[in-house]
Design a protein around this motif. Structure first.
Motif, mmCIF file in Angstrom:
data_model
loop_
_atom_site.group_PDB
_atom_site.id
_atom_site.type_symbol
_atom_site.label_atom_id
_atom_site.label_comp_id
_atom_site.label_asym_id
_atom_site.label_seq_id
_atom_site.Cartn_x
_atom_site.Cartn_y
_atom_site.Cartn_z
ATOM 1 N N LEU A 180 0.849 -1.186 0.000
ATOM 2 C CA LEU A 180 0.000 0.000 0.000
ATOM 3 C C LEU A 180 0.890 1.243 0.000
ATOM 4 C CD1 LEU A 180 -2.740 -1.027 2.612
ATOM 5 C CD2 LEU A 180 -2.649 -1.476 0.154
ATOM 6 N N VAL A 181 0.527 2.212 -0.824
ATOM 7 C CA VAL A 181 1.364 3.396 -1.028
ATOM 8 C C VAL A 181 0.737 4.624 -0.373
ATOM 9 C CG1 VAL A 181 2.413 4.939 -2.734
ATOM 10 C CG2 VAL A 181 2.246 2.472 -3.191
ATOM 11 N N VAL A 182 1.552 5.328 0.413
ATOM 12 C CA VAL A 182 1.203 6.633 0.971
ATOM 13 C C VAL A 182 2.200 7.636 0.415
ATOM 14 C CG1 VAL A 182 1.102 8.021 3.071
ATOM 15 C CG2 VAL A 182 0.186 5.704 3.070
ATOM 16 N N ALA A 183 1.721 8.807 0.013
ATOM 17 C CA ALA A 183 2.600 9.834 -0.549
ATOM 18 C C ALA A 183 2.858 10.931 0.477
ATOM 19 C CB ALA A 183 1.986 10.440 -1.804
ATOM 20 N N LEU A 184 4.115 11.361 0.567
ATOM 21 C CA LEU A 184 4.464 12.537 1.363
ATOM 22 C C LEU A 184 4.556 13.717 0.417
ATOM 23 C CD1 LEU A 184 5.496 13.638 4.217
ATOM 24 C CD2 LEU A 184 7.736 13.595 3.122
ATOM 25 N N HIS A 185 3.716 14.710 0.640
ATOM 26 C CA HIS A 185 3.699 15.929 -0.173
ATOM 27 C C HIS A 185 4.178 17.059 0.726
ATOM 28 C CE1 HIS A 185 1.093 18.879 -2.764
ATOM 29 N NE2 HIS A 185 2.306 19.349 -2.491
ATOM 30 N N ALA A 186 5.394 17.559 0.486
ATOM 31 C CA ALA A 186 6.001 18.497 1.434
ATOM 32 C C ALA A 186 6.892 19.507 0.734
ATOM 33 C CB ALA A 186 6.819 17.722 2.472
ATOM 34 N N ASP A 187 7.226 20.561 1.464
ATOM 35 C CA ASP A 187 8.229 21.529 1.032
ATOM 36 C C ASP A 187 9.586 21.027 1.532
ATOM 37 O OD1 ASP A 187 9.923 23.619 0.525
ATOM 38 O OD2 ASP A 187 8.835 25.106 1.716
ATOM 39 N N LEU A 188 10.399 20.498 0.607
ATOM 40 C CA LEU A 188 11.684 19.912 0.980
ATOM 41 C C LEU A 188 12.875 20.755 0.541
ATOM 42 C CD1 LEU A 188 10.862 16.202 0.035
ATOM 43 C CD2 LEU A 188 10.614 17.328 2.264
ATOM 44 N N GLY A 207 9.482 20.547 6.398
ATOM 45 C CA GLY A 207 9.194 19.471 5.449
ATOM 46 C C GLY A 207 10.129 18.281 5.606
ATOM 47 N N LEU A 208 11.416 18.556 5.765
ATOM 48 C CA LEU A 208 12.391 17.469 5.930
ATOM 49 C C LEU A 208 12.183 16.736 7.253
ATOM 50 C CD1 LEU A 208 15.558 19.272 4.528
ATOM 51 C CD2 LEU A 208 14.340 17.349 3.477
ATOM 52 N N ALA A 209 11.823 17.463 8.292
ATOM 53 C CA ALA A 209 11.528 16.820 9.577
ATOM 54 C C ALA A 209 10.357 15.857 9.428
ATOM 55 C CB ALA A 209 11.212 17.875 10.637
ATOM 56 N N THR A 254 2.993 20.888 3.511
ATOM 57 C CA THR A 254 3.632 21.472 4.676
ATOM 58 C C THR A 254 2.988 22.788 5.092
ATOM 59 O OG1 THR A 254 5.734 20.483 3.998
ATOM 60 C CG2 THR A 254 5.847 22.262 5.607
ATOM 61 N N THR A 255 2.627 23.630 4.119
ATOM 62 C CA THR A 255 2.169 24.987 4.418
ATOM 63 C C THR A 255 0.690 25.175 4.146
ATOM 64 O OG1 THR A 255 2.641 25.841 2.209
ATOM 65 C CG2 THR A 255 4.453 25.849 3.791
ATOM 66 N N ASP A 256 0.120 26.209 4.783
ATOM 67 C CA ASP A 256 -1.290 26.531 4.566
ATOM 68 C C ASP A 256 -1.558 26.888 3.107
ATOM 69 O OD1 ASP A 256 -1.421 26.213 7.275
ATOM 70 O OD2 ASP A 256 -2.270 28.189 7.707
#
Length: 720
Positions: free
Chosen positions: A365-373, A381-383, A439-441
């Motif tokens: 099962l795949v979960v995606a991390l969508h973040a400001d890296l 985002g990296l944290a 990560t952000t609003d």
């Protein structure tokens, strides 16, 4: 379902109340058991309306109206007492979701399902019209789905065609978006059976496409389009277009009758397989939860035997309230949670069987991390990425798990445009079951609608959006409180810890609505006859002179506390100005100012500032000891803020997937399951509260001390 509250009655007539099913301005609907043990939905009118003779008369008419309609596709009236002190009525209980909830959670229904739905509702309306009535409020929220067919509910505004008492000229009654043109214009004498046909056409178009045929927006705009514009039916299958266009004709005489509708739609999907599998499973889960509730005699116990298994509730019935003790009603998931944070990892799939295939490989099962890296908020985002990776490793190392979890990582660089591009990509990738982030609003605002349209769960860690409708955006699960609630820790500190008598609130215009709402919330909570609150504003382009003038006014005004709603750079300037002005009172801010650059820029003036946050320092939490050790080993440093929260958010999603089982962990099912999951992580408890639309109320306090930030813990403990 929600637990009963302290002021809820224990019984209504002979019905033993078990749960709350919903509440509105008019009253509360309860799940109850009749004296014979059957389940019922009991609607109780609020006292304020019960004292209104006109309202009581209308309720009596609702009871009479509901009792006149007999159809297998109409929820039957079981009992009622419109003359009771608190008027009530009881109908048969249907464990399935309302149609609008089903479409929001599982997407539009397939063609054959809609044909069956339309035929059965046409048959229900035939019975309504045969009783000499017009329903007047045919909409998705008034249709419940069961495995054997739909059920129509709510005859609160049903009337005989000649009865214009409720719909006098110019009065619009009903639900915009599903009203006929004659209803939208308040043409009371023209509202007859054909009006219900128009509403049914709107309902079927919505069910097929997921969109209202006359759009959304304000009530006035929707009514205007209903009266003058053609419906939007682009996504309706060609075979149903002529029929729906006929239903949605502007003139009542041009619409087909319900008998004609039934003949045109009938003949498909006979039997119990009329719904798609995700909806059938949803109904099955809810039915199982209801069946797990105790029998009537099991819900009441003596105080002597209830020392560890009961909670106090107050009966509001009768002339005086009596204290009683009842067993806590809970699902198996709630019992499992009580056993400890990690206990559920040892569970296999539904039924206790392993999900491992014959090849020896587990489902993936795949979960995606969508973040400001790599943008302005890359540290956060990296944290979150690191915390999510440790959670995935933790799950995949467990024996007896039902699946392997895979993490896709996507960097939006803090750009709303790029975030929307990533959201479209993930929405189209059927392998992705849920998204962690953004990560952000700003990036969350840019993607929320896209994830909702794709029915893709969006579980955020650091987003604090205040105005997100939980009904419009069911996929949105924020694992931190909204920005506006950051006022609560500051209020607690001002009142409990400082006992502040004179507080200055500084609204920083550079932070927009956030700062204004924060100051307004604190003002409303703190201001009293014993406590003075002074509001000040700081212009977005305020220069050094403005900061000095502000600091001087605070000092000369004798304030013993200052609350600042701005970010770290301007907080540092204010700190220096306050120090220069000789101010020695308390200084408070929020996590927007909690930045190492505040310490560097403010220097000695940073000492003693207190900050309200939605994250904690995991190194100071006993439950996070193992996480901290693993993080140090893996990444060579102490875990930064929001890393542990991301770890919890990932396992929260994984818990929902585990409860569903790998083969059933689809997007819409996960969205629904997240609202039913109670997960106790290393930082907080994540559990949806339908009264506040939040998954958590965990907030913390930090203090700047000796050139560093020290976490004081949960604000309720830190200010006790």
């Amino acid at each position: 379902m929600e637990p009963l509250r302290g002021a809820d009655p224990a019984r209504i007539a002979g019905h033993r109340l078990l749960r709350r099913l919903g509440a509105g301005g008019m009253g509360v609907v309860y799940l109850a058991r009749s004296p014979g043990g059957a389940l019922a939905a009991v609607k109780v009118i609020r006292a304020a309306h019960a004292d209104d003779a006109g309202f009581r008369a209308r309720f009596r008419r609702e009871v009479e109206t509901a009792g006149r309609v007999v159809s297998p596709w109409v929820v039957p009236l079981l009992d009622a007492d419109p003359d009771a002190e608190s008027p009530w009525l009881a109908t048969a209980f249907v464990s399935g979701p309302a149609l609008d909830e089903a479409v929001e959670e599982c997407g539009p229904l397939p063609y054959e399902s809609v044909r069956v739905l339309g035929a059965r509702l046409a048959e229900a309306l035939d019975a309504v019209h045969g009783a000499g009535l017009v329903h007047r409020d045919v909409k998705p929220a008034n249709v419940l789905l069961a495995v054997d067919g739909p059920r129509m509910i709510d005859f609160g505004i049903a009337r005989m065609p000649e009865d214009t008492a409720l719909t006098a000229s110019g009065m619009v009654v009903g639900s915009p978006g599903f009203l006929s043109p004659e209803q939208a214009q308040g043409r009371g004498r023209e509202i007859g059976p054909a009006s219900d046909v128009f509403s049914l056409g709107c309902l079927l178009a919505y069910t097929l496409t997921g969109r209202r045929p006359f759009g959304s927006g304000s009530v006035a705009e929707t009514l205007l389009r209903t009266v003058h514009d053609d419906p939007e039916l682009d996504r309706v299958p060609a075979s149903l277009l002529p029929l729906l266009r006929g239903c949605l004709a502007k003139e009542p005489g041009s619409r087909p009758g319900v008998a004609e509708l039934r003949r045109a739609l009938d003949g498909a999907g006979e039997g119990g397989d009329w719904l798609p599998e995700p909806l059938t499973r949803l109904i099955a889960r809810r039915s199982a939860a209801v069946l797990a509730l105790p029998a009537v005699e099991a819900t009441e116990v003596s105080t002597a035997s209830a020392a560890t298994t009961a909670v106090d509730t107050v009966s509001a019935g009768g002339s005086g309230s009596t204290r009683r003790r009842f067993l806590v009603l809970g699902s198996a998931a709630g019992v499992l949670t009580a056993g400890g944070t990690a206990a559920w990892w040892t569970a296999r799939g539904p039924g206790g069987s392993s999900a491992q295939s014959r090849t020896g490989r587990l489902p993936r099962l795949v979960v995606a991390l969508h973040a400001d890296l790599s943008g302005a908020h890359k540290a956060v985002g990296l944290a979150q990425e690191n915390g999510a990776r440790l959670a995935v490793d933790h799950l995949n190392s467990r024996t007896g798990r039902g699946f392997d979890l895979a993490l896709q990582v996507h960097d939006d660089k803090g750009s709303a445009t790029r975030a929307a591009q990533i959201a479209r990509q993930l929405a189209a990738d059927g392998r992705v079951r849920a998204v962690l982030g953004p990560t952000t609003d700003a990036c969350a605002k840019a993607t929320l609608g896209l994830y909702q349209e794709a029915r893709l769960p969006m579980v955020t860690v650091s987003v604090g959006l205040d105005e997100v409708s939980p009904t419009t955006y069911r996929v949105y699960a924020a694992t931190r409180p909204a920005d506006a609630t950051l006022a609560a820790p500051l209020v607690a500190y001002l009142v409990r810890t400082l006992a502040a008598r004179r507080t200055v609130l500084i609204d920083d215009a550079a932070e927009g609505d956030f700062s204004w709402r924060l100051c307004s919330g604190i003002d409303d909570a703190v201001r009293s006859g014993q406590r003075t609150v002074i509001r000040r504003s700081l212009a977005a382009d305020g220069d050094t002179t403005a900061f000095r003038a502000l600091a001087t006014s605070v000092t000369e005004g004798g304030a013993d506390a200052v609350v600042f709603g701005g970010g770290y750079a301007r907080a540092a300037r204010l700190a220096r100005a306050l120090r220069s002005a000789g101010y020695s009172g308390a200084r408070l801010a929020t996590q927007r100012a909690l930045d190492a650059r505040f310490l560097t820029s403010a220097g000695e003036a940073a000492q003693g500032w207190v900050f309200a946050t939605a994250f904690l320092d995991p190194t100071r939490v006993k439950a996070a000891t193992s996480f901290v050790t693993t993080y140090r080993t893996r990444f060579g440093s102490a875990p930064p803020w929001y890393s542990a929260e991301a770890h919890d958010a990932t396992l929260f999603v994984a818990r929902a997937m585990t409860d569903l089982g790998a083969s059933h962990a689809e997007r819409a099912a996960i969205t629904g399951r997240l609202r039913e999951t109670d997960y106790r992580g290393i930082t907080k408890r994540l559990h949806y509260d339908p009264s506040t639309y939040r998954y958590t109320d965990a907030m913390y306090l930090f203090r700047s001390t000796a050139g560093a930030f020290r976490c004081l813990g949960d604000y309720r403990d830190a200010t006790a």
